[in-house]
Motif scaffolding. Sequence first.
Motif, PDB file in Angstrom:
ATOM      1  N   UNK A 198      -7.927  -0.096 -14.055  1.00  0.00           N
ATOM      2  CA  UNK A 198      -6.917   0.854 -13.564  1.00  0.00           C
ATOM      3  C   UNK A 198      -6.609   0.613 -12.096  1.00  0.00           C
ATOM      4  N   UNK A 199      -7.651   0.415 -11.294  1.00  0.00           N
ATOM      5  CA  UNK A 199      -7.468   0.237  -9.848  1.00  0.00           C
ATOM      6  C   UNK A 199      -6.663  -1.014  -9.543  1.00  0.00           C
ATOM      7  N   UNK A 200      -7.000  -2.116 -10.215  1.00  0.00           N
ATOM      8  CA  UNK A 200      -6.269  -3.361  -9.999  1.00  0.00           C
ATOM      9  C   UNK A 200      -4.992  -3.441 -10.803  1.00  0.00           C
ATOM     10  N   UNK A 201      -4.737  -2.429 -11.641  1.00  0.00           N
ATOM     11  CA  UNK A 201      -3.589  -2.374 -12.557  1.00  0.00           C
ATOM     12  C   UNK A 201      -3.444  -3.699 -13.315  1.00  0.00           C
ATOM     13  N   UNK A 202      -4.569  -4.117 -13.922  1.00  0.00           N
ATOM     14  CA  UNK A 202      -4.566  -5.368 -14.673  1.00  0.00           C
ATOM     15  C   UNK A 202      -4.719  -5.198 -16.164  1.00  0.00           C
ATOM     16  N   UNK A 203      -5.612  -4.289 -16.595  1.00  0.00           N
ATOM     17  CA  UNK A 203      -5.679  -3.963 -18.008  1.00  0.00           C
ATOM     18  C   UNK A 203      -6.768  -4.617 -18.832  1.00  0.00           C
ATOM     19  N   UNK A 204      -7.692  -5.368 -18.218  1.00  0.00           N
ATOM     20  CA  UNK A 204      -8.811  -5.897 -19.002  1.00  0.00           C
ATOM     21  C   UNK A 204      -9.696  -4.742 -19.482  1.00  0.00           C
ATOM     22  N   UNK A 252       5.155   1.144  -6.624  1.00  0.00           N
ATOM     23  CA  UNK A 252       5.664   1.241  -5.255  1.00  0.00           C
ATOM     24  C   UNK A 252       5.235   0.029  -4.428  1.00  0.00           C
ATOM     25  N   UNK A 253       5.959  -0.210  -3.349  1.00  0.00           N
ATOM     26  CA  UNK A 253       5.528  -1.215  -2.380  1.00  0.00           C
ATOM     27  C   UNK A 253       4.222  -0.753  -1.753  1.00  0.00           C
ATOM     28  N   UNK A 254       3.327  -1.703  -1.454  1.00  0.00           N
ATOM     29  CA  UNK A 254       2.059  -1.323  -0.849  1.00  0.00           C
ATOM     30  C   UNK A 254       1.074  -0.727  -1.828  1.00  0.00           C
ATOM     31  N   UNK A 255       1.315  -0.927  -3.133  1.00  0.00           N
ATOM     32  CA  UNK A 255       0.382  -0.470  -4.168  1.00  0.00           C
ATOM     33  C   UNK A 255      -0.261  -1.686  -4.804  1.00  0.00           C
ATOM     34  N   UNK A 256      -1.140  -1.465  -5.776  1.00  0.00           N
ATOM     35  CA  UNK A 256      -1.751  -2.588  -6.491  1.00  0.00           C
ATOM     36  C   UNK A 256      -0.928  -2.989  -7.707  1.00  0.00           C
ATOM     37  N   UNK A 257       0.156  -2.269  -7.987  1.00  0.00           N
ATOM     38  CA  UNK A 257       0.987  -2.548  -9.155  1.00  0.00           C
ATOM     39  C   UNK A 257       1.905  -3.737  -8.901  1.00  0.00           C
ATOM     40  N   UNK A 258       2.386  -4.327  -9.988  1.00  0.00           N
ATOM     41  CA  UNK A 258       3.313  -5.443  -9.885  1.00  0.00           C
ATOM     42  C   UNK A 258       4.745  -4.991 -10.065  1.00  0.00           C
ATOM     43  N   UNK A 301      -4.885   8.349 -12.707  1.00  0.00           N
ATOM     44  CA  UNK A 301      -5.259   7.353 -11.704  1.00  0.00           C
ATOM     45  C   UNK A 301      -4.303   6.163 -11.692  1.00  0.00           C
ATOM     46  N   UNK A 302      -3.650   5.891 -12.795  1.00  0.00           N
ATOM     47  CA  UNK A 302      -2.604   4.872 -12.782  1.00  0.00           C
ATOM     48  C   UNK A 302      -1.451   5.325 -11.896  1.00  0.00           C
ATOM     49  N   UNK A 303      -1.153   6.612 -11.939  1.00  0.00           N
ATOM     50  CA  UNK A 303      -0.132   7.174 -11.041  1.00  0.00           C
ATOM     51  C   UNK A 303      -0.542   6.973  -9.589  1.00  0.00           C
ATOM     52  N   UNK A 304      -1.808   7.226  -9.292  1.00  0.00           N
ATOM     53  CA  UNK A 304      -2.302   7.127  -7.915  1.00  0.00           C
ATOM     54  C   UNK A 304      -2.326   5.691  -7.415  1.00  0.00           C
ATOM     55  N   UNK A 305      -2.771   4.762  -8.256  1.00  0.00           N
ATOM     56  CA  UNK A 305      -2.892   3.374  -7.813  1.00  0.00           C
ATOM     57  C   UNK A 305      -1.547   2.658  -7.741  1.00  0.00           C
TER      58      UNK A 305
END
Length: 373
Positions: free
Chosen positions: A215-221, A340-346, A242-246
């Motif tokens: 969740x933190x790295x928004x990767x999904x493994x 968002x910009x500056x998040x861990x999401x792509x 927490x996906x919303x937060x990250x």
Amino acid sequence: MNRRMVFYVAGQMVLVEAILMLLPLLVSVIYMEKCAYAFLVSILIALVLGGAMILIFKPSNKVIYSKEGFIITALSWVMLSLVGCLPFVISQEIPNFVDAFFETVSGFTTTGASILTSYDGMSHGIMFWRSFTHWVGGMGVLVLVMAVSPTSTDRSMHILKAEMPGPIVGKLVPRVRQTAKILYLIYVGLTVLEISFLFAGGLSLYESCIYAFGSAGTGGFGIMSDSLASYSPYVQWVITIFLVLFAANFNIYFLLLMRKFKAAFKSEELWTYFGIIIVAIIVVSVSIYPLYNGLGETIRTAAFQVMSILSTTGFATADFNLWSPIAKSVLLVLMLIGGCAGSTAGGLKISRVVVLFKSIKRELYRMIHPHSQ
């Protein structure tokens, strides 16, 4: 170009990776697994390689410009993946080097693609390292290096700009090293908080860490073939939140910590982000309501999939191939937009989408009113 500084920083990165491998080594020891030797050998290789690079390429000039920043980032990620795949190969749990390298790159880049078709027979230590690569890659290992390295200077902003996702990266505080520390403290704090909530929901500490890292790295493994479908509604809601937060801009959390509430909630990107989430959940919920038992399950399923796709994480609790074309179209658009910009999401990033629509609005206005100022 300052070549010595490029290899020197890359050597620091390898040493940091050796330290990070101590955590999955500990997991292997706790579960008394044979893969512990794979981590020991990998750590030894990383220490020798990183130490040699630091000694050989120790620079007299530690200045870093934009060119060095981009090259350091590219070289570091390649070396990070090459060393990071060693535990998979040495343990023979992913014996093919190309497969192991692919899995490691997918982890560090938080892509989430996998060559594994089944998790049966995989050790806890190896699966922990696989998910931990998401957590390391989410914020970026070079940001961690800058946070802990005493050699970091204000010139390291060029590395931060090359490493961090999003169109704009700036300092939260005057010194770059302090900025990196703040980013990682926020990142670690949110991760620990999620682990605590998941653990309180009945998951083991191991499972809590695995899904918090994803969740933190928004990767999904993950460690289950059905992703998160078999877990309780509580766990699914925790991960959704927490996906919303990250996937939000980490600068917002810094402003909140500094009690600059007006500046934090003034962000146009933030409100656009929440607007997209709310509208997407409503549209998807309405379109899939006949498929589920009651409004609660419908909203939970819709919210989870919306955030999983918007944050580019890839977790799943439902087979959305069975959903209506409208719902699938919404998910497709969300996948392109990203966080968002500056998040861990792509993804494209919401800030760019805001700028895009403003540009379209301005051009349309000029077409209609060509002589207006």
